[in-house]
Write an enzyme that holds these catalytic residues in place. Structure first.
Site, PDB file in Angstrom:
ATOM      1  N   HIS A  42      48.356  36.274  44.221  1.00  0.00           N
ATOM      2  CA  HIS A  42      46.910  36.352  43.997  1.00  0.00           C
ATOM      3  C   HIS A  42      46.366  35.092  43.297  1.00  0.00           C
ATOM      4  O   HIS A  42      45.490  34.421  43.852  1.00  0.00           O
ATOM      5  CB  HIS A  42      46.540  37.631  43.243  1.00  0.00           C
ATOM      6  CG  HIS A  42      45.117  37.663  42.768  1.00  0.00           C
ATOM      7  ND1 HIS A  42      44.046  37.684  43.644  1.00  0.00           N
ATOM      8  CD2 HIS A  42      44.586  37.632  41.526  1.00  0.00           C
ATOM      9  CE1 HIS A  42      42.910  37.671  42.948  1.00  0.00           C
ATOM     10  NE2 HIS A  42      43.221  37.636  41.657  1.00  0.00           N
ATOM     11  N   HIS A  67      44.102  32.568  35.606  1.00  0.00           N
ATOM     12  CA  HIS A  67      42.917  33.360  35.254  1.00  0.00           C
ATOM     13  C   HIS A  67      43.219  34.776  34.785  1.00  0.00           C
ATOM     14  O   HIS A  67      42.402  35.395  34.126  1.00  0.00           O
ATOM     15  CB  HIS A  67      41.876  33.360  36.386  1.00  0.00           C
ATOM     16  CG  HIS A  67      42.223  34.238  37.554  1.00  0.00           C
ATOM     17  ND1 HIS A  67      42.985  33.806  38.607  1.00  0.00           N
ATOM     18  CD2 HIS A  67      41.898  35.529  37.836  1.00  0.00           C
ATOM     19  CE1 HIS A  67      43.119  34.783  39.486  1.00  0.00           C
ATOM     20  NE2 HIS A  67      42.466  35.839  39.046  1.00  0.00           N
ATOM     21  N   GLU A  71      44.686  38.207  30.038  1.00  0.00           N
ATOM     22  CA  GLU A  71      44.358  39.629  30.107  1.00  0.00           C
ATOM     23  C   GLU A  71      45.610  40.483  30.335  1.00  0.00           C
ATOM     24  O   GLU A  71      45.750  41.560  29.765  1.00  0.00           O
ATOM     25  CB  GLU A  71      43.392  39.831  31.277  1.00  0.00           C
ATOM     26  CG  GLU A  71      42.695  41.157  31.258  1.00  0.00           C
ATOM     27  CD  GLU A  71      41.854  41.317  32.511  1.00  0.00           C
ATOM     28  OE1 GLU A  71      41.434  42.443  32.766  1.00  0.00           O
ATOM     29  OE2 GLU A  71      41.643  40.318  33.227  1.00  0.00           O
ATOM     30  N   ASP A  72      46.520  39.989  31.166  1.00  0.00           N
ATOM     31  CA  ASP A  72      47.654  40.822  31.606  1.00  0.00           C
ATOM     32  C   ASP A  72      48.956  40.601  30.848  1.00  0.00           C
ATOM     33  O   ASP A  72      49.900  41.334  31.026  1.00  0.00           O
ATOM     34  CB  ASP A  72      47.944  40.564  33.100  1.00  0.00           C
ATOM     35  CG  ASP A  72      46.780  40.999  33.979  1.00  0.00           C
ATOM     36  OD1 ASP A  72      45.910  41.716  33.463  1.00  0.00           O
ATOM     37  OD2 ASP A  72      46.747  40.605  35.157  1.00  0.00           O
ATOM     38  N   ASP A 134      38.000  34.430  43.076  1.00  0.00           N
ATOM     39  CA  ASP A 134      38.794  35.608  42.723  1.00  0.00           C
ATOM     40  C   ASP A 134      38.290  36.826  43.510  1.00  0.00           C
ATOM     41  O   ASP A 134      39.053  37.574  44.126  1.00  0.00           O
ATOM     42  CB  ASP A 134      38.647  35.834  41.208  1.00  0.00           C
ATOM     43  CG  ASP A 134      39.389  37.076  40.713  1.00  0.00           C
ATOM     44  OD1 ASP A 134      40.491  37.360  41.239  1.00  0.00           O
ATOM     45  OD2 ASP A 134      38.873  37.752  39.801  1.00  0.00           O
ATOM     46  N   ASP A 254      18.431  36.091  68.890  1.00  0.00           N
ATOM     47  CA  ASP A 254      19.121  34.966  68.253  1.00  0.00           C
ATOM     48  C   ASP A 254      20.474  35.374  67.672  1.00  0.00           C
ATOM     49  O   ASP A 254      20.675  35.377  66.475  1.00  0.00           O
ATOM     50  CB  ASP A 254      18.238  34.330  67.178  1.00  0.00           C
ATOM     51  CG  ASP A 254      17.718  35.357  66.184  1.00  0.00           C
ATOM     52  OD1 ASP A 254      17.892  36.572  66.438  1.00  0.00           O
ATOM     53  OD2 ASP A 254      17.149  34.960  65.161  1.00  0.00           O
TER      54      ASP A 254
END
Length: 375
Positions: A42, A67, A71-72, A134, A254
């Site tokens: 990812h 990124h 957080e993880d 992301d 169109d």
């Protein structure tokens, strides 16, 4: 990934990107995505979108790779600052704050959070751009999510992220986000339009070839270097037309536009576009009220192009878009492409835009929902 950012690499950048990759790989080593693949795919994909599709440089690629680590995992913002620098730490801090924004809440809380998020982001536009990359990768891999999660993410994408991409002039990304969101929010309609587009493709191709042939001849005769092709409209915009105009797929005239991209630079760009316009209208009769001139006055998001609708073979109205290579890059890749051509002035435009956002954000008079509508 390194191949994708070849253009912007300077001495020492390769090592930094590799270092960011190694840290991310290590940090996520025991994690998998919902699809079952290793998590590192990812951040790698997001970094690739930043490099390839938005045209961002090394700092952004490092931040895209990292990124999710704060957080993880155990790593802190201070660690990032120590390993890379203040700029990277700030951007990753911005990205970490955003991901906390969309915890399940009512819409006004959501809007308030969105406001906070734009505040942290407008310090550095790269936060917005990486966040869009992301989101784009999450949308591209949405099929492995549970159905209700798909609907939530897709709706949020239509509500926030596609307009955000549009405001930044990231046309290719905006279109893909809208299409992918429609695919999950209205799968039956999506499939139906997709099938009809496929079925009508051969005859459309034939028509486009017939339409383009005399134009090619004329432009070559005048010594222009150019590229001309037909672009189908996106499934999302076709569906929009069906809804707003109350017409059927068959009634939309169109379904595609013809784009003429000319090699022209500097002071000659404007004149050359108008020259091409006059050549096109010598070949095909134009509809006078359908001329759009975004070359004399570009759109707020940097878009420059000349649009005219002409009467093509078999009495069909066809939209023709005329622009230069530079204009086309900016139309597809938005403000990030501006920087490639910067002479100082475009940088200012972007800053003006962000300043405008900051002003709206910081004026407390407005409640968050109103702000969102304005945005």
């Amino acid at each position: 990934l390194l191949k994708a950012c070849r253009r912007t690499l300077e001495k020492g950048d390769k090592l930094l990107i590799r270092k960011a990759f190694d840290i991310s790989l290590e940090a996520h080593k025991n994690m998998r995505r919902k699809s079952g693949e290793p998590y590192i795919y990812h951040p790698l994909a997001v970094a690739h979108i930043c490099a390839e599709e938005i045209g961002l440089g090394t700092t952004s690629i490092i931040c895209a790779l990292l990124h999710d680590v704060v957080e993880d995992t155990e790593l802190t913002i201070e660690d990032i600052e120590r390993l890379f620098g203040q700029k990277e730490a700030k951007i990753i801090d911005g990205l970490t704050k955003i991901s906390g924004v969309f915890i399940e809440q009512g819409s006004s809380q959501q809007a308030e959070n969105f406001r906070k998020m734009l505040l942290t982001m407008s310090e550095d536009v790269r936060v917005i751009l990486i966040k869009l990359a992301d989101r784009l990768h999450n949308m591209r891999t949405l099929e492995s999510m549970k159905h209700e999660k798909q609907i939530k993410i897709a709706s949020e994408t239509l509500y926030l992220y596609a307009p955000l991409a549009h405001r930044l002039g990231l046309n290719a990304i905006k279109t893909e986000l809208e299409n992918l969101a429609l695919k999950y929010t209205e799968p039956v309609i999506y499939k139906e339009i997709e099938t009809k587009l496929k079925e009508t493709e051969p005859e459309r191709k034939k028509y486009i070839a017939k339409f383009i042939a005399p134009l090619k001849e004329t432009l070559e005769g005048q010594g222009f270097r150019f590229n001309v092709f037909g672009r189908p409209k996106s499934i999302y915009s076709i569906n929009n037309k069906i809804k707003t105009k109350g017409v059927t797929f068959e009634e939309i005239y169109d379904l595609f536009a013809i784009r003429i991209i000319i090699d022209s630079y500097g002071d000659k760009e404007k004149t050359d576009c108008w020259k091409v316009y006059s050549l096109v209208t010598d070949v095909y009769y134009p509809s006078p009220e359908r001329l759009r001139d975004w070359i004399s006055t570009p759109k707020a998001n940097g878009y420059e192009s000349l649009h005219t609708t002409v009467m093509g073979p078999d009495g069909k109205w066809v939209e023709v878009q005329i622009r230069t290579t530079r204009m086309d890059e900016i139309a597809e890749k938005g403000y990030a492409a501006h920087w490639k051509y910067k002479d100082g002035s475009n940088e200012g435009q972007l800053d003006d835009w962000l300043k405008k956002i900051r002003d709206i954000l910081e004026s407390p008079a407005e409640n968050a929902m109103e702000f969102l509508d304005n945005f």
